[in-house]
Design a protein around this motif. Structure first.
Motif, PDB file in Angstrom:
ATOM      1  N   ASP A   1       0.831  -1.063   0.177  1.00 63.61           N
ATOM      2  CA  ASP A   1       0.358   0.085   0.125  1.00 63.61           C
ATOM      3  C   ASP A   1       1.141   1.501   0.050  1.00 63.61           C
ATOM      4  N   TYR A   2       0.102   2.594  -0.614  1.00 60.83           N
ATOM      5  CA  TYR A   2       1.164   3.703  -0.280  1.00 60.83           C
ATOM      6  C   TYR A   2       0.356   4.350   0.907  1.00 60.83           C
ATOM      7  N   GLU A   3       1.238   4.849   1.378  1.00 60.35           N
ATOM      8  CA  GLU A   3       1.509   5.695   2.176  1.00 60.35           C
ATOM      9  C   GLU A   3       2.302   6.389   2.714  1.00 60.35           C
ATOM     10  N   VAL A   4       1.522   8.423   3.399  1.00 56.85           N
ATOM     11  CA  VAL A   4       1.866   9.337   3.173  1.00 56.85           C
ATOM     12  C   VAL A   4       3.010   9.189   3.886  1.00 56.85           C
ATOM     13  N   ALA A   5       4.418  10.260   3.439  1.00 54.50           N
ATOM     14  CA  ALA A   5       5.267   9.575   3.739  1.00 54.50           C
ATOM     15  C   ALA A   5       6.345  11.153   3.948  1.00 54.50           C
ATOM     16  N   ALA A   6       5.592  12.645   3.485  1.00 47.95           N
ATOM     17  CA  ALA A   6       5.773  14.087   4.481  1.00 47.95           C
ATOM     18  C   ALA A   6       4.789  14.632   3.194  1.00 47.95           C
ATOM     19  N   HIS A   7       4.128  15.415   4.178  1.00 53.67           N
ATOM     20  CA  HIS A   7       2.904  16.720   3.359  1.00 53.67           C
ATOM     21  C   HIS A   7       3.413  18.224   4.105  1.00 53.67           C
TER      22      HIS A   7
END
Length: 65
Positions: A26-32
């Motif tokens: 799955d893709y996960e948020v690494a930075a925002h």
């Protein structure tokens, strides 16, 4: 693709979200951020979001004249 970024220009300040592929697939948020974004994945890149936001504001103001 192990990582990708999305630039969202629809807010008052442009934002960038970086997603990375996790071990579960799955893709996960690494930075925002809405500030300067710098990464080395998959290659070295930097995105100056405040500068892009200011540039967009200037272009929109010019179009309204």
């Amino acid at each position: 693709m192990r990582t990708y970024c999305v630039v969202d220009p629809l807010h008052e300040k442009m934002t960038l979200t970086e997603y990375t592929l996790s071990s579960s697939g799955d893709y996960e948020v690494a930075a925002h951020t809405e500030d300067l974004f710098v990464t080395k994945r998959p290659w070295k890149v930097s995105v100056d979001l405040p500068a892009l936001t200011a540039r967009r504001a200037g272009l929109l103001a010019r179009d309204e004249e």
